[in-house]
Design a protein around this motif. Structure first.
Motif, PDB file in Angstrom:
ATOM      1  N   ILE A  45      -4.646  42.562  53.340  1.00 37.06           N
ATOM      2  CA  ILE A  45      -5.263  43.876  53.180  1.00 37.06           C
ATOM      3  C   ILE A  45      -6.783  43.720  53.232  1.00 37.06           C
ATOM      4  O   ILE A  45      -7.380  43.101  52.342  1.00 37.06           O
ATOM      5  N   THR A  47      -9.995  45.388  52.623  1.00 35.27           N
ATOM      6  CA  THR A  47     -10.364  46.566  51.839  1.00 35.27           C
ATOM      7  C   THR A  47     -11.386  47.447  52.561  1.00 35.27           C
ATOM      8  O   THR A  47     -11.423  48.657  52.349  1.00 35.27           O
ATOM      9  N   ASN A  49     -11.347  48.300  55.543  1.00 32.36           N
ATOM     10  CA  ASN A  49     -10.658  49.126  56.546  1.00 32.36           C
ATOM     11  C   ASN A  49      -9.661  50.104  55.935  1.00 32.36           C
ATOM     12  O   ASN A  49      -8.995  50.840  56.665  1.00 32.36           O
ATOM     13  N   VAL A  50      -9.554  50.096  54.621  1.00 26.19           N
ATOM     14  CA  VAL A  50      -8.580  50.962  53.956  1.00 26.19           C
ATOM     15  C   VAL A  50      -9.062  52.409  53.975  1.00 26.19           C
ATOM     16  O   VAL A  50     -10.247  52.688  53.749  1.00 26.19           O
ATOM     17  N   GLU A  52      -8.573  56.493  52.565  1.00 27.62           N
ATOM     18  CA  GLU A  52      -8.121  57.193  51.362  1.00 27.62           C
ATOM     19  C   GLU A  52      -7.098  58.266  51.730  1.00 27.62           C
ATOM     20  O   GLU A  52      -7.328  59.088  52.614  1.00 27.62           O
ATOM     21  N   ILE A 112      -5.570  39.768  49.693  1.00 30.51           N
ATOM     22  CA  ILE A 112      -6.614  40.781  49.583  1.00 30.51           C
ATOM     23  C   ILE A 112      -7.902  40.187  50.138  1.00 30.51           C
ATOM     24  O   ILE A 112      -8.444  39.238  49.574  1.00 30.51           O
ATOM     25  N   ASP A 113      -8.355  40.724  51.263  1.00 37.52           N
ATOM     26  CA  ASP A 113      -9.539  40.191  51.958  1.00 37.52           C
ATOM     27  C   ASP A 113      -9.435  38.689  52.175  1.00 37.52           C
ATOM     28  O   ASP A 113     -10.393  37.938  51.991  1.00 37.52           O
ATOM     29  N   LYS A 186      -4.427  53.546  41.336  1.00 37.27           N
ATOM     30  CA  LYS A 186      -4.850  53.251  42.702  1.00 37.27           C
ATOM     31  C   LYS A 186      -3.927  52.195  43.300  1.00 37.27           C
ATOM     32  O   LYS A 186      -3.726  51.120  42.715  1.00 37.27           O
ATOM     33  N   TYR A 188      -2.618  50.359  47.241  1.00 38.72           N
ATOM     34  CA  TYR A 188      -2.641  50.258  48.697  1.00 38.72           C
ATOM     35  C   TYR A 188      -1.262  50.646  49.210  1.00 38.72           C
ATOM     36  O   TYR A 188      -0.242  50.239  48.652  1.00 38.72           O
ATOM     37  N   LYS A 209      -3.750  48.237  43.234  1.00 40.82           N
ATOM     38  CA  LYS A 209      -5.086  47.762  43.609  1.00 40.82           C
ATOM     39  C   LYS A 209      -5.683  46.835  42.551  1.00 40.82           C
ATOM     40  O   LYS A 209      -6.289  45.810  42.878  1.00 40.82           O
ATOM     41  N   GLU A 210      -5.530  47.180  41.293  1.00 40.04           N
ATOM     42  CA  GLU A 210      -6.127  46.380  40.215  1.00 40.04           C
ATOM     43  C   GLU A 210      -5.340  45.077  40.018  1.00 40.04           C
ATOM     44  O   GLU A 210      -4.144  45.095  39.741  1.00 40.04           O
ATOM     45  N   VAL A 252      -5.243  53.975  50.536  1.00 38.19           N
ATOM     46  CA  VAL A 252      -5.289  53.830  49.087  1.00 38.19           C
ATOM     47  C   VAL A 252      -4.967  55.195  48.507  1.00 38.19           C
ATOM     48  O   VAL A 252      -5.469  56.221  48.971  1.00 38.19           O
TER      49      VAL A 252
END
Length: 340
Positions: A45, A47, A49-50, A52, A112-113, A186, A188, A209-210, A252
């Motif tokens: 993922i 982030t 490029n995510v 909303e 993540i990244d 939040k 993804y 997300k967290e 997201v």
């Protein structure tokens, strides 16, 4: 009876049987869609490029497990449990999903990244109207020294799973608090697949997300079975290699942070509308004051004439300015209305 049959069928669809080899992290799997699919999971993922998704929400609720069992077999560490539901809402859909099971991967499967974290939990939900459709919620953990024991993980009694295979006893598992914690936070969101053979591409993915914290002692209960065990995939763990995104979009969704910004935007728009209305009203009021009709109806004080008295000028005492003994200025002017 029909409901039980559907649930059993759903469990068969999402369960994997036999040995799953992670020696090449699943890059060599040739079963089903694993090799030929275009919507495979997990993914990396990015982030930046995510996008909303303002209209998507996922609410999860669950009841505690008073007594149950946990299975440790080969690559699996799984709890079969049906005491939770998920409600998915968007502009186009309102659907309900029933939890079938949750399981773990160590290291984590979603990157993540580009970063691989230490652990990931997957909660697998089945559509109540279409058992072939799945919704999976991923929760990612990372190691933190000195972090206190997690109550939920402690309740799984992983220290009792010392042999392979083993079925352990669990009780008083706080599922309600656990799922409430992640309800409409939040996440993804993207469309993907199962991360084990047959890699079926019928999964709506939500990844919290967290990133959660876990201490070395509790993490070791998981890694000792896979990533910390040299006889299991040469110690590479039970996570599949990240798959190509293939033009899919990652969004997201929901959460307090989003709702806060959304509420601020609404308040800002309301403020602008009120301001424009006030300016418009002020303009109308000013025009009324300047109109001939209003001008003739207003009463003005008489401008006094000058009289010469002993070589000096004074204002004629016969001016018309009620309530004031002397005028404040030689010429009386109408006061300018203050704009609202």
């Amino acid at each position: 009876m029909i409901g039980k049959f559907i649930l059993l069928l759903s469990l068969l669809l999402i369960s994997t049987t036999g040995h799953v080899c992670y020696k090449h992290e699943g890059a060599d799997w040739e079963t089903g869609a694993c090799a030929s699919g275009s919507r495979q999971s997990p993914i990396n993922i990015i982030t930046a490029n995510v996008r909303e998704a303002e209209d998507v929400e996922l609410f999860i609720s669950g009841t505690d497990i008073t007594t149950g069992s946990i299975l440790y077999h080969d690559h699996e560490l799984k709890v079969t449990y049906s005491g939770a539901t998920a409600k998915y809402t968007s502009e186009d859909e309102d659907s309900e999903w029933a939890l079938a099971q949750f399981h773990y991967h160590a290291p984590a499967e979603h990157r993540i990244d580009g970063k691989t974290h230490d652990l990931e939990m997957h909660s697998v939900f089945v559509s109540k109207t279409n058992p072939g459709q799945l919704l999976v919620v991923g929760v990612i953990y990372e190691l933190e020294q000195g972090y206190e024991d997690d109550e939920f993980i402690a309740s799984l009694a992983l220290e009792n799973l010392v042999s392979n295979p083993t079925t352990g006893h669990i009780e008083n598992v706080p599922m309600e608090n656990f799922y409430n914690k992640f309800s409409n936070t939040k996440m993804y969101n993207y469309k993907g697949s199962l991360t084990t053979p047959p890699c079926t591409e019928s999964v709506e993915w939500f990844v919290v997300k967290e990133i959660q914290k876990i201490n070395p002692s509790q993490l070791g209960r998981f890694t000792s079975k896979w990533a910390g065990l040299s006889t299991f995939a040469e110690g590479k763990g039970s996570n599949r290699v990240a798959m190509d995104l293939n033009r899919r979009k990652v969004f997201v969704t929901g959460g307090e942070e989003f709702m806060g910004s959304f509420s601020f935007s609404i308040l800002f728009i309301v403020f602008l509308v009120i301001s424009v209305m006030q300016i418009g009203l002020a303009g109308v009021f000013t025009l009324k004051l300047k109109s001939p009709k209003n001008a003739t109806s207003q009463k003005f004080a008489k401008i006094p004439e000058k009289d010469k008295i002993e070589g000096t000028e004074r204002l004629n005492a016969d001016y018309n300015y009620p309530g004031v003994s002397k005028p404040p200025h030689k010429y009386f002017q109408r006061s300018i209305s203050k704009e609202i």
